[in-house]
Design a protein around this motif. Structure first.
Motif, PDB file in Angstrom:
ATOM      1  N   SER A 170       5.165  -2.792   0.830  1.00  0.00           N
ATOM      2  CA  SER A 170       4.715  -2.691   2.220  1.00  0.00           C
ATOM      3  C   SER A 170       5.886  -2.099   2.992  1.00  0.00           C
ATOM      4  O   SER A 170       7.048  -2.283   2.623  1.00  0.00           O
ATOM      5  CB  SER A 170       4.309  -4.051   2.783  1.00  0.00           C
ATOM      6  OG  SER A 170       5.422  -4.898   2.892  1.00  0.00           O
ATOM      7  N   TYR A 171       5.589  -1.375   4.056  1.00  0.00           N
ATOM      8  CA  TYR A 171       6.615  -0.645   4.794  1.00  0.00           C
ATOM      9  C   TYR A 171       6.499  -0.949   6.276  1.00  0.00           C
ATOM     10  O   TYR A 171       5.404  -0.947   6.825  1.00  0.00           O
ATOM     11  CB  TYR A 171       6.443   0.858   4.558  1.00  0.00           C
ATOM     12  CG  TYR A 171       7.227   1.741   5.488  1.00  0.00           C
ATOM     13  CD1 TYR A 171       8.585   1.931   5.297  1.00  0.00           C
ATOM     14  CD2 TYR A 171       6.614   2.387   6.552  1.00  0.00           C
ATOM     15  CE1 TYR A 171       9.312   2.747   6.141  1.00  0.00           C
ATOM     16  CE2 TYR A 171       7.340   3.202   7.398  1.00  0.00           C
ATOM     17  CZ  TYR A 171       8.682   3.386   7.187  1.00  0.00           C
ATOM     18  OH  TYR A 171       9.405   4.180   8.025  1.00  0.00           O
ATOM     19  N   TRP A 187       4.922  -0.663  -5.909  1.00  0.00           N
ATOM     20  CA  TRP A 187       4.138  -0.738  -4.683  1.00  0.00           C
ATOM     21  C   TRP A 187       4.905  -1.580  -3.675  1.00  0.00           C
ATOM     22  O   TRP A 187       5.529  -2.571  -4.026  1.00  0.00           O
ATOM     23  CB  TRP A 187       2.771  -1.362  -4.950  1.00  0.00           C
ATOM     24  CG  TRP A 187       1.867  -0.472  -5.732  1.00  0.00           C
ATOM     25  CD1 TRP A 187       1.584  -0.565  -7.068  1.00  0.00           C
ATOM     26  CD2 TRP A 187       1.141   0.650  -5.252  1.00  0.00           C
ATOM     27  NE1 TRP A 187       0.729   0.434  -7.435  1.00  0.00           N
ATOM     28  CE2 TRP A 187       0.427   1.202  -6.344  1.00  0.00           C
ATOM     29  CE3 TRP A 187       1.026   1.256  -4.006  1.00  0.00           C
ATOM     30  CZ2 TRP A 187      -0.386   2.318  -6.218  1.00  0.00           C
ATOM     31  CZ3 TRP A 187       0.209   2.370  -3.879  1.00  0.00           C
ATOM     32  CH2 TRP A 187      -0.486   2.892  -4.970  1.00  0.00           C
ATOM     33  N   ASP A 196       0.799  -1.227   0.000  1.00  0.00           N
ATOM     34  CA  ASP A 196       0.000   0.000   0.000  1.00  0.00           C
ATOM     35  C   ASP A 196       0.834   1.281   0.000  1.00  0.00           C
ATOM     36  O   ASP A 196       0.312   2.364   0.216  1.00  0.00           O
ATOM     37  CB  ASP A 196      -0.940  -0.001   1.202  1.00  0.00           C
ATOM     38  CG  ASP A 196      -0.211  -0.088   2.526  1.00  0.00           C
ATOM     39  OD1 ASP A 196       1.007  -0.321   2.538  1.00  0.00           O
ATOM     40  OD2 ASP A 196      -0.873   0.074   3.569  1.00  0.00           O
ATOM     41  N   ARG A 197       2.124   1.168  -0.222  1.00  0.00           N
ATOM     42  CA  ARG A 197       3.002   2.347  -0.263  1.00  0.00           C
ATOM     43  C   ARG A 197       3.706   2.399  -1.612  1.00  0.00           C
ATOM     44  O   ARG A 197       4.045   1.375  -2.183  1.00  0.00           O
ATOM     45  CB  ARG A 197       4.065   2.290   0.839  1.00  0.00           C
ATOM     46  CG  ARG A 197       3.559   1.932   2.218  1.00  0.00           C
ATOM     47  CD  ARG A 197       2.677   3.030   2.803  1.00  0.00           C
ATOM     48  NE  ARG A 197       2.071   2.596   4.037  1.00  0.00           N
ATOM     49  CZ  ARG A 197       2.496   2.930   5.243  1.00  0.00           C
ATOM     50  NH1 ARG A 197       3.540   3.690   5.387  1.00  0.00           N
ATOM     51  NH2 ARG A 197       1.858   2.496   6.307  1.00  0.00           N
ATOM     52  N   TYR A 203      11.177   7.175  -0.272  1.00  0.00           N
ATOM     53  CA  TYR A 203       9.830   6.909   0.232  1.00  0.00           C
ATOM     54  C   TYR A 203       9.398   8.079   1.110  1.00  0.00           C
ATOM     55  O   TYR A 203      10.119   8.469   2.027  1.00  0.00           O
ATOM     56  CB  TYR A 203       9.788   5.597   1.036  1.00  0.00           C
ATOM     57  CG  TYR A 203       8.524   5.454   1.823  1.00  0.00           C
ATOM     58  CD1 TYR A 203       7.303   5.291   1.178  1.00  0.00           C
ATOM     59  CD2 TYR A 203       8.526   5.537   3.209  1.00  0.00           C
ATOM     60  CE1 TYR A 203       6.132   5.193   1.893  1.00  0.00           C
ATOM     61  CE2 TYR A 203       7.353   5.431   3.929  1.00  0.00           C
ATOM     62  CZ  TYR A 203       6.159   5.261   3.273  1.00  0.00           C
ATOM     63  OH  TYR A 203       4.992   5.175   3.976  1.00  0.00           O
ATOM     64  N   ASP A 204       8.264   8.628   0.818  1.00  0.00           N
ATOM     65  CA  ASP A 204       7.659   9.693   1.616  1.00  0.00           C
ATOM     66  C   ASP A 204       8.633  10.861   1.838  1.00  0.00           C
ATOM     67  O   ASP A 204       8.734  11.400   2.930  1.00  0.00           O
ATOM     68  CB  ASP A 204       7.183   9.122   2.951  1.00  0.00           C
ATOM     69  CG  ASP A 204       6.176  10.021   3.640  1.00  0.00           C
ATOM     70  OD1 ASP A 204       5.500  10.790   2.928  1.00  0.00           O
ATOM     71  OD2 ASP A 204       6.074   9.964   4.879  1.00  0.00           O
TER      72      ASP A 204
END
Length: 104
Positions: free
Chosen positions: A39-40, A37, A7-8, A78-79
């Motif tokens: 998961s984190y 995509w 979902d990331r 990421y982010d």
């Protein structure tokens, strides 16, 4: 690997040499090789003191579907944060890839 857990969105980049200067020094840049995509999971945040300053080392795990050619020399965005790749582990028989990253 279930799609619902991925979902990331992460970007995997590789350091490449674009050209050389007139003094034969390489000019390098980070080039995007994949957006996938994932998961984190944030595994740990360790505070360290090297005598001059204190800093926090954050280790996180990213799980993605299998993608060949990724190495420890690559990095993850990421982010808005950059993670150097500390280790890679194959999940199943090329079903997925577990990437442990250290925030830079």
């Amino acid at each position: 690997m279930k799609a619902g857990t991925l979902d990331r969105r992460i970007v995997i980049q590789r350091l490449v040499t674009d050209s050389v200067t007139e003094y034969n020094e390489p000019i390098t840049s980070w080039q995007e090789i994949a957006t996938v995509w994932a998961s984190y999971t944030q595994d740990s945040a360790t505070e360290r003191d090297d005598g001059r300053q204190r800093y926090t080392e954050v280790t996180s795990t990213f799980r993605i579907r299998w993608l060949g050619g990724i190495t420890e020399r690559d990095r993850i965005i990421y982010d808005g944060q950059t993670f150097g790749i500390a280790s890679l582990k194959e999940i199943g028989r090329r079903e997925g890839l577990e990437i442990v990253g250290r925030r830079e």
